[in-house]
Design a protein around this motif. Sequence first.
Motif, PDB file in Angstrom:
ATOM      1  N   ASP A 204       0.900  -1.099  -0.140  1.00 23.15           N
ATOM      2  CA  ASP A 204       0.029  -0.080  -0.002  1.00 23.15           C
ATOM      3  C   ASP A 204       0.968   1.353   0.066  1.00 23.15           C
ATOM      4  N   ILE A 205       0.259   2.340  -0.296  1.00 29.97           N
ATOM      5  CA  ILE A 205       0.688   3.602  -0.326  1.00 29.97           C
ATOM      6  C   ILE A 205       0.194   4.582   0.811  1.00 29.97           C
ATOM      7  N   ASP A 206       0.810   4.892   1.759  1.00 32.53           N
ATOM      8  CA  ASP A 206       0.303   5.966   2.601  1.00 32.53           C
ATOM      9  C   ASP A 206       0.961   7.330   2.296  1.00 32.53           C
ATOM     10  N   VAL A 207      -0.381   8.213   2.116  1.00 35.78           N
ATOM     11  CA  VAL A 207      -0.140   9.697   1.831  1.00 35.78           C
ATOM     12  C   VAL A 207      -0.942  10.320   2.595  1.00 35.78           C
ATOM     13  N   VAL A 208      -0.315  11.638   3.033  1.00 37.32           N
ATOM     14  CA  VAL A 208      -1.013  12.605   3.820  1.00 37.32           C
ATOM     15  C   VAL A 208      -1.169  13.726   2.813  1.00 37.32           C
ATOM     16  N   VAL A 209      -2.488  14.338   2.633  1.00 38.70           N
ATOM     17  CA  VAL A 209      -2.740  15.276   1.609  1.00 38.70           C
ATOM     18  C   VAL A 209      -3.494  16.474   2.601  1.00 38.70           C
ATOM     19  N   ALA A 210      -3.225  17.493   2.078  1.00 41.89           N
ATOM     20  CA  ALA A 210      -3.932  18.909   2.614  1.00 41.89           C
ATOM     21  C   ALA A 210      -5.082  19.188   1.590  1.00 41.89           C
ATOM     22  N   LEU A 211      -6.084  17.899   1.733  1.00 41.82           N
ATOM     23  CA  LEU A 211      -6.992  18.168   0.865  1.00 41.82           C
ATOM     24  C   LEU A 211      -8.311  19.103   1.488  1.00 41.82           C
ATOM     25  N   LYS A 212      -9.043  20.018   0.545  1.00 45.25           N
ATOM     26  CA  LYS A 212      -9.833  20.756   0.991  1.00 45.25           C
ATOM     27  C   LYS A 212     -11.332  20.294   0.454  1.00 45.25           C
ATOM     28  N   ALA A 213     -12.239  20.719   1.145  1.00 43.18           N
ATOM     29  CA  ALA A 213     -13.711  20.259   0.528  1.00 43.18           C
ATOM     30  C   ALA A 213     -13.877  20.675  -0.859  1.00 43.18           C
ATOM     31  N   THR A 214     -13.371  21.864  -1.293  1.00 43.19           N
ATOM     32  CA  THR A 214     -13.678  22.094  -2.631  1.00 43.19           C
ATOM     33  C   THR A 214     -12.952  21.474  -3.741  1.00 43.19           C
TER      34      THR A 214
ATOM     35  N   LYS B  97      -3.909  -0.466  -2.515  1.00 45.22           N
ATOM     36  CA  LYS B  97      -4.578   0.380  -1.937  1.00 45.22           C
ATOM     37  C   LYS B  97      -3.732   1.647  -1.326  1.00 45.22           C
ATOM     38  N   ILE B  98      -4.579   2.932  -1.622  1.00 43.62           N
ATOM     39  CA  ILE B  98      -3.666   4.057  -1.003  1.00 43.62           C
ATOM     40  C   ILE B  98      -4.562   4.381   0.386  1.00 43.62           C
ATOM     41  N   ASP B  99      -3.739   4.636   1.483  1.00 41.41           N
ATOM     42  CA  ASP B  99      -4.271   5.168   2.711  1.00 41.41           C
ATOM     43  C   ASP B  99      -4.091   6.439   2.603  1.00 41.41           C
ATOM     44  N   VAL B 100      -5.273   7.268   2.554  1.00 43.70           N
ATOM     45  CA  VAL B 100      -5.251   8.731   2.497  1.00 43.70           C
ATOM     46  C   VAL B 100      -5.511   9.371   3.667  1.00 43.70           C
ATOM     47  N   ILE B 101      -4.556   9.834   4.191  1.00 48.25           N
ATOM     48  CA  ILE B 101      -4.496  10.591   5.547  1.00 48.25           C
ATOM     49  C   ILE B 101      -4.517  12.097   5.317  1.00 48.25           C
TER      50      ILE B 101
END
Length: 189
Positions: free
Chosen positions: A40-50, A91-95
């Motif tokens: 799997d790939i663990d990635v931290v994102v600064a994802l906004k609602a928009t 799988k990508i675990d998106v944090i």
Amino acid sequence: MDESNLLRYLAATLEQLAIPYFVTGSMATIAYGEPRFTNDIDVVVALKATQVDAFCAAFPEPEFYCPRDFVADAVRRRFQFNVLQPETGLKIDVIVATDSAFDRSRLNRVVRLQTQPGIAAWFASPEDVILKKLEYYKEGGSEKHIRDILGVMKIRGEQIDRDYVSDWAKQLNLAEQWELILSRLAPQE
């Protein structure tokens, strides 16, 4: 699509969408330390609602499983979600990054790494990988996290900013775990 191509696709997608990110977890440990298996790939994102709709559109069915409702809920709660590739089982675990001082620091310290020819992505710094592994060790006690940290320290030794790790270990209540690592390194150094 194999894990390398999935990483290439993920990095290109996040960069095209202008979503700050960094790869962390086992893949980062492998990049800085000793090889081991991961699927799997663990990635931290600064994802906004928009950005949720554009993000989900970049991972369309049937190639991916990325339900918009789960993504939107994770962004709202600043939690995590998965993007699955059913055909390969990858799988990508998106944090979703929080607004904590530590997450802000980690986002500011990313390192561009080329993992293979033609595959480059932003990774957590080796110090931040160590700190998260210390946190996981404290939470679950799994020796694999200690082995991962020792592998990074063995390979990156002199390049590791130990003062940074020590300072954050104190702030994150991980000083005892950091001392354990240092004691295990002592005979090797």
